[in-house]
Design an enzyme around this catalytic site. Structure first.
Site, PDB file in Angstrom:
ATOM      1  N   SER A  90      35.834 -77.687  16.300  1.00  0.00           N
ATOM      2  CA  SER A  90      36.604 -77.591  15.064  1.00  0.00           C
ATOM      3  C   SER A  90      36.383 -76.226  14.427  1.00  0.00           C
ATOM      4  O   SER A  90      35.258 -75.867  14.063  1.00  0.00           O
ATOM      5  CB  SER A  90      36.182 -78.683  14.086  1.00  0.00           C
ATOM      6  OG  SER A  90      36.726 -78.397  12.814  1.00  0.00           O
ATOM      7  N   HIS A 148      40.283 -77.702  17.696  1.00  0.00           N
ATOM      8  CA  HIS A 148      40.635 -78.636  16.617  1.00  0.00           C
ATOM      9  C   HIS A 148      40.869 -77.840  15.335  1.00  0.00           C
ATOM     10  O   HIS A 148      39.988 -77.100  14.884  1.00  0.00           O
ATOM     11  CB  HIS A 148      39.489 -79.629  16.454  1.00  0.00           C
ATOM     12  CG  HIS A 148      39.740 -80.719  15.469  1.00  0.00           C
ATOM     13  ND1 HIS A 148      40.451 -81.864  15.774  1.00  0.00           N
ATOM     14  CD2 HIS A 148      39.363 -80.855  14.178  1.00  0.00           C
ATOM     15  CE1 HIS A 148      40.490 -82.652  14.718  1.00  0.00           C
ATOM     16  NE2 HIS A 148      39.835 -82.069  13.725  1.00  0.00           N
ATOM     17  N   ASP A 177      41.792 -78.058  11.412  1.00  0.00           N
ATOM     18  CA  ASP A 177      41.825 -78.969  10.261  1.00  0.00           C
ATOM     19  C   ASP A 177      42.707 -78.402   9.154  1.00  0.00           C
ATOM     20  O   ASP A 177      42.368 -77.399   8.526  1.00  0.00           O
ATOM     21  CB  ASP A 177      40.409 -79.189   9.727  1.00  0.00           C
ATOM     22  CG  ASP A 177      39.584 -80.045  10.654  1.00  0.00           C
ATOM     23  OD1 ASP A 177      40.007 -81.180  10.938  1.00  0.00           O
ATOM     24  OD2 ASP A 177      38.520 -79.573  11.108  1.00  0.00           O
ATOM     25  N   MET A 197      44.150 -78.947   5.538  1.00  0.00           N
ATOM     26  CA  MET A 197      43.867 -79.722   4.305  1.00  0.00           C
ATOM     27  C   MET A 197      44.676 -79.152   3.156  1.00  0.00           C
ATOM     28  O   MET A 197      44.808 -77.931   3.022  1.00  0.00           O
ATOM     29  CB  MET A 197      42.386 -79.636   3.960  1.00  0.00           C
ATOM     30  CG  MET A 197      41.462 -80.054   5.083  1.00  0.00           C
ATOM     31  SD  MET A 197      39.763 -80.122   4.519  1.00  0.00           S
ATOM     32  CE  MET A 197      38.899 -80.322   6.073  1.00  0.00           C
ATOM     33  N   HIS A 199      44.825 -81.432  13.099  1.00  0.00           N
ATOM     34  CA  HIS A 199      44.474 -82.632  12.336  1.00  0.00           C
ATOM     35  C   HIS A 199      44.960 -82.431  10.903  1.00  0.00           C
ATOM     36  O   HIS A 199      44.362 -81.654  10.149  1.00  0.00           O
ATOM     37  CB  HIS A 199      42.944 -82.815  12.406  1.00  0.00           C
ATOM     38  CG  HIS A 199      42.417 -83.946  11.596  1.00  0.00           C
ATOM     39  ND1 HIS A 199      41.067 -84.081  11.303  1.00  0.00           N
ATOM     40  CD2 HIS A 199      43.025 -85.012  11.018  1.00  0.00           C
ATOM     41  CE1 HIS A 199      40.877 -85.164  10.578  1.00  0.00           C
ATOM     42  NE2 HIS A 199      42.049 -85.743  10.378  1.00  0.00           N
ATOM     43  N   MET A 220      45.257 -83.321   7.329  1.00  0.00           N
ATOM     44  CA  MET A 220      44.720 -84.112   6.209  1.00  0.00           C
ATOM     45  C   MET A 220      45.536 -83.736   4.981  1.00  0.00           C
ATOM     46  O   MET A 220      45.066 -83.055   4.069  1.00  0.00           O
ATOM     47  CB  MET A 220      43.231 -83.811   6.027  1.00  0.00           C
ATOM     48  CG  MET A 220      42.377 -84.472   7.112  1.00  0.00           C
ATOM     49  SD  MET A 220      40.750 -83.721   7.273  1.00  0.00           S
ATOM     50  CE  MET A 220      41.177 -82.341   8.317  1.00  0.00           C
ATOM     51  N   MET A 230      37.912 -91.464  12.135  1.00  0.00           N
ATOM     52  CA  MET A 230      37.037 -90.574  11.369  1.00  0.00           C
ATOM     53  C   MET A 230      35.657 -91.206  11.247  1.00  0.00           C
ATOM     54  O   MET A 230      35.531 -92.376  10.863  1.00  0.00           O
ATOM     55  CB  MET A 230      37.607 -90.323   9.971  1.00  0.00           C
ATOM     56  CG  MET A 230      38.878 -89.492   9.923  1.00  0.00           C
ATOM     57  SD  MET A 230      38.732 -87.850  10.641  1.00  0.00           S
ATOM     58  CE  MET A 230      37.435 -87.113   9.643  1.00  0.00           C
ATOM     59  N   ASP A 255      35.713 -87.857  14.997  1.00  0.00           N
ATOM     60  CA  ASP A 255      35.640 -86.595  14.257  1.00  0.00           C
ATOM     61  C   ASP A 255      34.756 -86.798  13.031  1.00  0.00           C
ATOM     62  O   ASP A 255      35.050 -87.648  12.190  1.00  0.00           O
ATOM     63  CB  ASP A 255      37.069 -86.188  13.848  1.00  0.00           C
ATOM     64  CG  ASP A 255      37.127 -84.886  13.068  1.00  0.00           C
ATOM     65  OD1 ASP A 255      36.111 -84.171  12.987  1.00  0.00           O
ATOM     66  OD2 ASP A 255      38.212 -84.586  12.546  1.00  0.00           O
TER      67      ASP A 255
HETATM   68  C1  DX5 Z   1      36.358 -83.075   8.423  1.00  0.00           C
HETATM   69  C2  DX5 Z   1      37.132 -82.501   9.572  1.00  0.00           C
HETATM   70  C3  DX5 Z   1      36.324 -82.261  10.777  1.00  0.00           C
HETATM   71  C4  DX5 Z   1      35.183 -81.299  10.593  1.00  0.00           C
HETATM   72  C5  DX5 Z   1      34.033 -81.864  11.356  1.00  0.00           C
HETATM   73  O1  DX5 Z   1      37.196 -83.671   7.522  1.00  0.00           O
HETATM   74  O2  DX5 Z   1      38.197 -83.362   9.945  1.00  0.00           O
HETATM   75  O3  DX5 Z   1      37.112 -81.870  11.890  1.00  0.00           O
HETATM   76  O4  DX5 Z   1      35.435 -79.997  11.050  1.00  0.00           O
HETATM   77  O5  DX5 Z   1      32.906 -81.093  11.117  1.00  0.00           O
HETATM   78  P1  DX5 Z   1      31.463 -81.547  11.659  1.00  0.00           P
HETATM   79  O6  DX5 Z   1      31.584 -81.642  13.142  1.00  0.00           O
HETATM   80  O7  DX5 Z   1      30.591 -80.454  11.185  1.00  0.00           O
HETATM   81  O8  DX5 Z   1      31.160 -82.877  11.021  1.00  0.00           O
HETATM   82 ZN    ZN Z   2      39.225 -82.865  11.855  1.00  0.00          ZN
END
Ligand code: DX5
Ligand code: ZN
Length: 227
Positions: free
Chosen positions: A7, A30, A32, A34, A63, A65, A134, A172
């Site tokens: 990620s 990956h 993220d 947001m 991903h 969010m 999650m 994740d």
């Molecule tokens: C959190 C993200 C993850 C995040 C995970 O909401 O969706 O993808 O990067 O980070 P680690 O592996 O550090 O928990």
């Molecule tokens: Zn993620």
């Protein structure tokens, strides 16, 4: 073989192309996304995904969010994502959205927050290429893995087997050398890791180590033996 998706949330955002290169050989990157509404954090959007897709050969696992994925998710396919994950809690019409993502040429994936059960979505699973469970509350990297998600991973793997689906099961949040074996044993086959990869001195070596741990745990797992 287990898939490891580093990620980039834990990478240096000013050097994303180099950070992608640092984990060359990973199955996916990956990404993220947001929006500071669905989760209390803000990261990046379509233009950065577009640039990153051009800058690396590793396919992007986006991903989302975000609120209103019905409107935004197709744009991430157009931006070059190979897989797009929307949250079921935010989607107005998950089946229609999954079909649209697939029709545009990406893998369609749906995510569940820790408090969202899998059972109401059993009939929807054939519409998906991947399901994301999650293992932390979405929003931030570096949080502690929620052990209480393991039974949900197990029940989801049972549903996948029951229906004979080719559905990838991704986890994740808090995935590390200390937790990945439990995830694999429970039924996960795609592993997102942020801080465990980019927090390591050698990110590529961290990916290889996680993969080896997951592969060994899968070899002994109840669900993989039956396959
Ligand atoms: C959190 C993200 C993850 C995040 C995970 O909401 O969706 O993808 O990067 O980070 P680690 O592996 O550090 O928990
Ligand atoms: Zn993620």
């Amino acid at each position: 073989m287990a898939q490891i998706n580093p990620s980039i949330l834990s990478a240096d955002f000013a050097r994303l192309a180099e950070e992608a290169e640092a984990v060359r050989g990973s199955d996916w990157l990956h990404v993220d996304v947001m929006d500071n509404h669905f989760v209390p954090n803000l990261t990046l959007g379509v233009p950065i995904v577009e640039s990153l897709a051009r800058a690396t050969d590793t396919p992007l696992d986006c991903h989302l969010m975000i609120e209103d994925p019905d409107r935004w998710a197709p744009q991430y396919v157009e931006a070059g994502a190979g897989s797009v994950t929307f949250h079921v809690e935010a989607a107005a019409a998950p089946v229609r959205l999954a079909r649209e993502i697939r029709a545009k040429g990406a893998r369609a994936s749906m995510a569940l927050k820790p408090g969202t059960p899998i059972e109401p979505f059993e009939d929807l699973l054939p519409e998906l290429d991947m399901l994301l469970i999650m293992t932390v509350e979405p929003g931030f990297g570096g949080q502690a893995f929620l052990d209480i998600m393991l039974p949900k991973i197990r029940r989801t793997r049972e549903l996948i087997d029951k229906h004979g689906l080719e559905l990838w099961l991704q986890v994740d949040g808090g995935v590390s050398a200390g937790t990945i074996e439990r995830c694999a044993e429970a039924g996960a086959d795609v592993f997102v890791a942020g801080s465990a990869v980019y927090g390591a001195e050698d990110p590529a070596e961290a990916v290889a180590k996680l993969r080896a741990l997951a592969d060994a745990a899968t070899a002994d797992a109840w669900w993989a033996c039956a396959h």
